[in-house]
Design a protein around this motif. Structure first.
Motif, PDB file in Angstrom:
ATOM      1  N   CYS A 194       0.859  -1.176   0.000  1.00 53.35           N
ATOM      2  CA  CYS A 194       0.000   0.000   0.000  1.00 53.35           C
ATOM      3  C   CYS A 194       0.895   1.226   0.000  1.00 53.35           C
ATOM      4  CB  CYS A 194      -0.920   0.009   1.225  1.00 53.35           C
ATOM      5  SG  CYS A 194      -1.868   1.542   1.355  1.00 53.35           S
ATOM      6  N   ARG A 195       0.634   2.132  -0.936  1.00 61.03           N
ATOM      7  CA  ARG A 195       1.486   3.312  -1.034  1.00 61.03           C
ATOM      8  C   ARG A 195       0.954   4.480  -0.209  1.00 61.03           C
ATOM      9  NH1 ARG A 195       3.543   4.192  -7.179  1.00 61.03           N
ATOM     10  NH2 ARG A 195       5.424   2.993  -6.864  1.00 61.03           N
ATOM     11  N   CYS A 196      -0.249   4.338   0.347  1.00 55.11           N
ATOM     12  CA  CYS A 196      -0.884   5.503   0.979  1.00 55.11           C
ATOM     13  C   CYS A 196      -0.929   5.461   2.498  1.00 55.11           C
ATOM     14  CB  CYS A 196      -2.326   5.654   0.497  1.00 55.11           C
ATOM     15  SG  CYS A 196      -2.555   5.717  -1.287  1.00 55.11           S
ATOM     16  N   THR A 197      -1.322   4.332   3.068  1.00 58.37           N
ATOM     17  CA  THR A 197      -1.804   4.351   4.453  1.00 58.37           C
ATOM     18  C   THR A 197      -0.731   4.211   5.518  1.00 58.37           C
ATOM     19  OG1 THR A 197      -2.079   1.956   4.505  1.00 58.37           O
ATOM     20  CG2 THR A 197      -3.977   3.255   3.744  1.00 58.37           C
ATOM     21  N   GLY A 198       0.417   3.683   5.172  1.00 56.14           N
ATOM     22  CA  GLY A 198       1.393   3.350   6.205  1.00 56.14           C
ATOM     23  C   GLY A 198       1.004   2.102   6.980  1.00 56.14           C
ATOM     24  N   TYR A 199      -0.028   1.431   6.522  1.00 57.05           N
ATOM     25  CA  TYR A 199      -0.471   0.114   7.025  1.00 57.05           C
ATOM     26  C   TYR A 199      -1.180   0.131   8.383  1.00 57.05           C
ATOM     27  CZ  TYR A 199       2.434  -1.481   3.185  1.00 57.05           C
ATOM     28  OH  TYR A 199       2.981  -1.651   1.951  1.00 57.05           O
ATOM     29  N   GLN A 200      -0.936   1.154   9.227  1.00 55.76           N
ATOM     30  CA  GLN A 200      -1.504   1.122  10.577  1.00 55.76           C
ATOM     31  C   GLN A 200      -3.028   1.032  10.538  1.00 55.76           C
ATOM     32  OE1 GLN A 200       0.218   0.662  13.308  1.00 55.76           O
ATOM     33  NE2 GLN A 200      -1.712   0.544  14.437  1.00 55.76           N
ATOM     34  N   LYS A 201      -3.649   1.833   9.663  1.00 57.59           N
ATOM     35  CA  LYS A 201      -5.116   1.831   9.581  1.00 57.59           C
ATOM     36  C   LYS A 201      -5.634   0.517   8.998  1.00 57.59           C
ATOM     37  CE  LYS A 201      -6.025   6.077  10.981  1.00 57.59           C
ATOM     38  NZ  LYS A 201      -6.771   6.337  12.214  1.00 57.59           N
ATOM     39  N   ILE A 202      -4.840  -0.098   8.164  1.00 53.80           N
ATOM     40  CA  ILE A 202      -5.245  -1.396   7.598  1.00 53.80           C
ATOM     41  C   ILE A 202      -5.243  -2.450   8.696  1.00 53.80           C
ATOM     42  CG2 ILE A 202      -4.575  -3.234   5.977  1.00 53.80           C
ATOM     43  CD1 ILE A 202      -3.631  -1.020   4.061  1.00 53.80           C
ATOM     44  N   VAL A 203      -4.233  -2.405   9.546  1.00 51.87           N
ATOM     45  CA  VAL A 203      -4.169  -3.344  10.670  1.00 51.87           C
ATOM     46  C   VAL A 203      -5.349  -3.091  11.615  1.00 51.87           C
ATOM     47  CG1 VAL A 203      -2.818  -4.056  12.681  1.00 51.87           C
ATOM     48  CG2 VAL A 203      -1.673  -3.646  10.489  1.00 51.87           C
ATOM     49  N   GLU A 204      -5.651  -1.819  11.867  1.00 54.59           N
ATOM     50  CA  GLU A 204      -6.794  -1.497  12.731  1.00 54.59           C
ATOM     51  C   GLU A 204      -8.099  -1.986  12.103  1.00 54.59           C
ATOM     52  OE1 GLU A 204      -6.634   2.692  13.740  1.00 54.59           O
ATOM     53  OE2 GLU A 204      -4.571   2.437  14.448  1.00 54.59           O
ATOM     54  N   ALA A 205      -8.218  -1.844  10.793  1.00 53.29           N
ATOM     55  CA  ALA A 205      -9.419  -2.320  10.093  1.00 53.29           C
ATOM     56  C   ALA A 205      -9.540  -3.837  10.223  1.00 53.29           C
ATOM     57  CB  ALA A 205      -9.365  -1.908   8.620  1.00 53.29           C
ATOM     58  N   ALA A 206      -8.422  -4.518  10.111  1.00 61.10           N
ATOM     59  CA  ALA A 206      -8.443  -5.985  10.225  1.00 61.10           C
ATOM     60  C   ALA A 206      -8.864  -6.404  11.631  1.00 61.10           C
ATOM     61  CB  ALA A 206      -7.064  -6.553   9.887  1.00 61.10           C
ATOM     62  N   LYS A 207      -8.385  -5.650  12.637  1.00 58.19           N
ATOM     63  CA  LYS A 207      -8.771  -5.965  14.024  1.00 58.19           C
ATOM     64  C   LYS A 207     -10.262  -5.723  14.228  1.00 58.19           C
ATOM     65  CE  LYS A 207      -4.503  -4.704  16.421  1.00 58.19           C
ATOM     66  NZ  LYS A 207      -3.978  -3.620  17.261  1.00 58.19           N
ATOM     67  N   LEU A 208     -10.768  -4.640  13.653  1.00 58.71           N
ATOM     68  CA  LEU A 208     -12.202  -4.354  13.762  1.00 58.71           C
ATOM     69  C   LEU A 208     -13.006  -5.443  13.049  1.00 58.71           C
ATOM     70  CD1 LEU A 208     -14.426  -2.400  14.684  1.00 58.71           C
ATOM     71  CD2 LEU A 208     -14.028  -1.073  12.576  1.00 58.71           C
ATOM     72  N   ALA A 209     -12.472  -5.906  11.936  1.00 58.35           N
ATOM     73  CA  ALA A 209     -13.147  -6.979  11.184  1.00 58.35           C
ATOM     74  C   ALA A 209     -13.232  -8.259  12.018  1.00 58.35           C
ATOM     75  CB  ALA A 209     -12.401  -7.250   9.873  1.00 58.35           C
ATOM     76  N   VAL A 210     -12.209  -8.517  12.815  1.00 56.92           N
ATOM     77  CA  VAL A 210     -12.234  -9.696  13.696  1.00 56.92           C
ATOM     78  C   VAL A 210     -13.478  -9.629  14.581  1.00 56.92           C
ATOM     79  CG1 VAL A 210     -11.099 -10.788  15.673  1.00 56.92           C
ATOM     80  CG2 VAL A 210      -9.739 -10.072  13.702  1.00 56.92           C
ATOM     81  N   ASP A 211     -13.704  -8.458  15.188  1.00 56.93           N
ATOM     82  CA  ASP A 211     -14.859  -8.295  16.084  1.00 56.93           C
ATOM     83  C   ASP A 211     -16.161  -8.419  15.307  1.00 56.93           C
ATOM     84  OD1 ASP A 211     -13.033  -7.813  18.057  1.00 56.93           O
ATOM     85  OD2 ASP A 211     -13.187  -5.635  17.930  1.00 56.93           O
ATOM     86  N   LYS A 212     -16.210  -7.790  14.147  1.00 52.84           N
ATOM     87  CA  LYS A 212     -17.451  -7.796  13.361  1.00 52.84           C
ATOM     88  C   LYS A 212     -17.765  -9.207  12.853  1.00 52.84           C
ATOM     89  CE  LYS A 212     -17.522  -3.032  11.639  1.00 52.84           C
ATOM     90  NZ  LYS A 212     -18.890  -2.698  12.060  1.00 52.84           N
ATOM     91  N   MET A 213     -16.741  -9.916  12.407  1.00 56.99           N
ATOM     92  CA  MET A 213     -16.973 -11.266  11.880  1.00 56.99           C
ATOM     93  C   MET A 213     -17.372 -12.217  13.017  1.00 56.99           C
ATOM     94  SD  MET A 213     -14.054 -11.289   8.871  1.00 56.99           S
ATOM     95  CE  MET A 213     -14.194 -12.983   8.319  1.00 56.99           C
ATOM     96  N   ALA A 214     -16.814 -11.984  14.207  1.00 59.38           N
ATOM     97  CA  ALA A 214     -17.176 -12.807  15.364  1.00 59.38           C
ATOM     98  C   ALA A 214     -18.637 -12.554  15.737  1.00 59.38           C
ATOM     99  CB  ALA A 214     -16.268 -12.516  16.538  1.00 59.38           C
TER     100      ALA A 214
END
Ligand code: FES
Ligand code: FES
Length: 160
Positions: free
Chosen positions: A137-157
């Motif tokens: 990813c050239r834009c985000t610096g990945y931190q927000k992507i990791v946070e999104a993935a963590k939020l997805a864990v909760d939502k998918m659960a």
């Protein structure tokens, strides 16, 4: 002289049959033959991950496969994940946690994370970072992507 082959592939639950050049990449097949332009193409040599789709449920780089290799298989693209009206929890998480900026890399991240989170419903941050380590990813610096993935864990659960 070009060689042609008939490809029959089920994409997002719908069977498609096309006569294509044997050397046609799966990414080009999805985008140009089927009009599924949600699968993006960045490097075309397996480095950036933006072309990631599911082949029989597993993440693959569609720029590293010929369309003929998907013959008889099930492919899922980002279009099969959800719609604007009815987003998959993973997509909702990316939206809510600002897991994207330009969005070019996003389909690849989603199609990488989907099977990972299905197979690892309670990952550590380290494991998430490892899972997406092949997606650029050239834009985000990945931190927000990791946070999104963590939020997805909760939502998918929550969805079960
Ligand atoms: S376009 Fe396939 S990995 Fe970059
Ligand atoms: S959001 Fe722009 S490349 Fe990832």
């Amino acid at each position: 002289m070009s060689e042609f082959a008939t490809v029959t592939v089920t994409v997002n639950g719908t069977e498609h049959q096309r006569l294509v050049e044997a050397r046609m990449l799966l990414s080009d097949f999805l985008r140009h033959e089927l009009g599924l332009t949600g699968t993006h193409v960045g490097c075309e040599h397996g480095v950036c991950g933006t072309c990631t789709v599911l082949l029989d449920g597993e993440s693959v780089r569609s720029c590293l496969m010929f369309a003929v290799q998907a013959d008889g298989h099930q492919v899922t693209t980002v279009e099969g994940l959800g719609t604007i009206e009815e987003m998959h929890p993973l997509q909702q998480a990316f939206q809510e946690a600002h897991g994207l900026q330009c969005g070019y890399c996003t389909p690849g991240f989603l199609m990488t994370l989907l099977p990972f989170l299905e197979q690892n419903p309670d990952p550590t941050e380290e494991e998430i970072r490892e899972a997406i380590s092949g997606n650029l990813c050239r834009c985000t610096g990945y931190q927000k992507i990791v946070e999104a993935a963590k939020l997805a864990v909760d939502k998918m659960a929550a969805e079960g």
